[in-house]
Design an enzyme around this catalytic site. Sequence first.
Site, PDB file in Angstrom:
ATOM      1  N   VAL A  53       0.836  -1.203   0.000  1.00  0.00           N
ATOM      2  CA  VAL A  53       0.000   0.000   0.000  1.00  0.00           C
ATOM      3  C   VAL A  53       0.876   1.261   0.000  1.00  0.00           C
ATOM      4  CG1 VAL A  53      -1.813   1.291   1.217  1.00  0.00           C
ATOM      5  CG2 VAL A  53      -1.922  -1.206   1.104  1.00  0.00           C
ATOM      6  N   CYS A  54       1.955   1.239   0.762  1.00  0.00           N
ATOM      7  CA  CYS A  54       2.845   2.403   0.816  1.00  0.00           C
ATOM      8  C   CYS A  54       3.474   2.673  -0.547  1.00  0.00           C
ATOM      9  CB  CYS A  54       3.932   2.194   1.862  1.00  0.00           C
ATOM     10  SG  CYS A  54       3.289   2.075   3.544  1.00  0.00           S
ATOM     11  N   THR A  55       3.872   1.623  -1.234  1.00  0.00           N
ATOM     12  CA  THR A  55       4.459   1.788  -2.562  1.00  0.00           C
ATOM     13  C   THR A  55       3.437   2.406  -3.512  1.00  0.00           C
ATOM     14  OG1 THR A  55       5.981  -0.048  -2.207  1.00  0.00           O
ATOM     15  CG2 THR A  55       5.528   0.577  -4.499  1.00  0.00           C
TER      16      THR A  55
END
Length: 159
Positions: A53-55
């Site tokens: 999700v962060c990517t």
Amino acid sequence: MAKSPAVGAAAPDFTLPAVQLVDGAAVRSELTLSGERGHPVVLAFYPGDDTPVCTKQLCSYSSGLEQFTDLGATVWGISTQDIASHEAFAHKHGLRLPLLADTERTVAADYGITLGAMVRRSVFVVDAEGVLRWKHVAALGLTFRDVQTLTAQLALLTV
């Protein structure tokens, strides 16, 4: 966990080490929030480098960077990994925004977004005078606020 600052309050100031890709080269520096007075800043706190999700979140902000800069805003990604991790993450995904290292979790604590050893996915919009104008603190952090949501909030600052 400390309480998150209220919208309309002064944003907690901080200085953190940062890395940013400039023409493909990693440039390390220290960034201070109060040093950005005169234009808005989006603070995007994320749990970890190179997680799914962060990517997706950081790649979307990086690819939409001109939408932020067209509104005069700067976007900073902030997590608890160190500068070496941020540099590898930025190179791997071609991230163009500065990534700041809050390794001691002090800034996350000042913004009231720590959850044990974790940092909650959160976004804060700080205006040109250093006042917090909008925030979103995720309950679970499995989703993130998109570029359109953030640029709509930034556009309200110029009305």
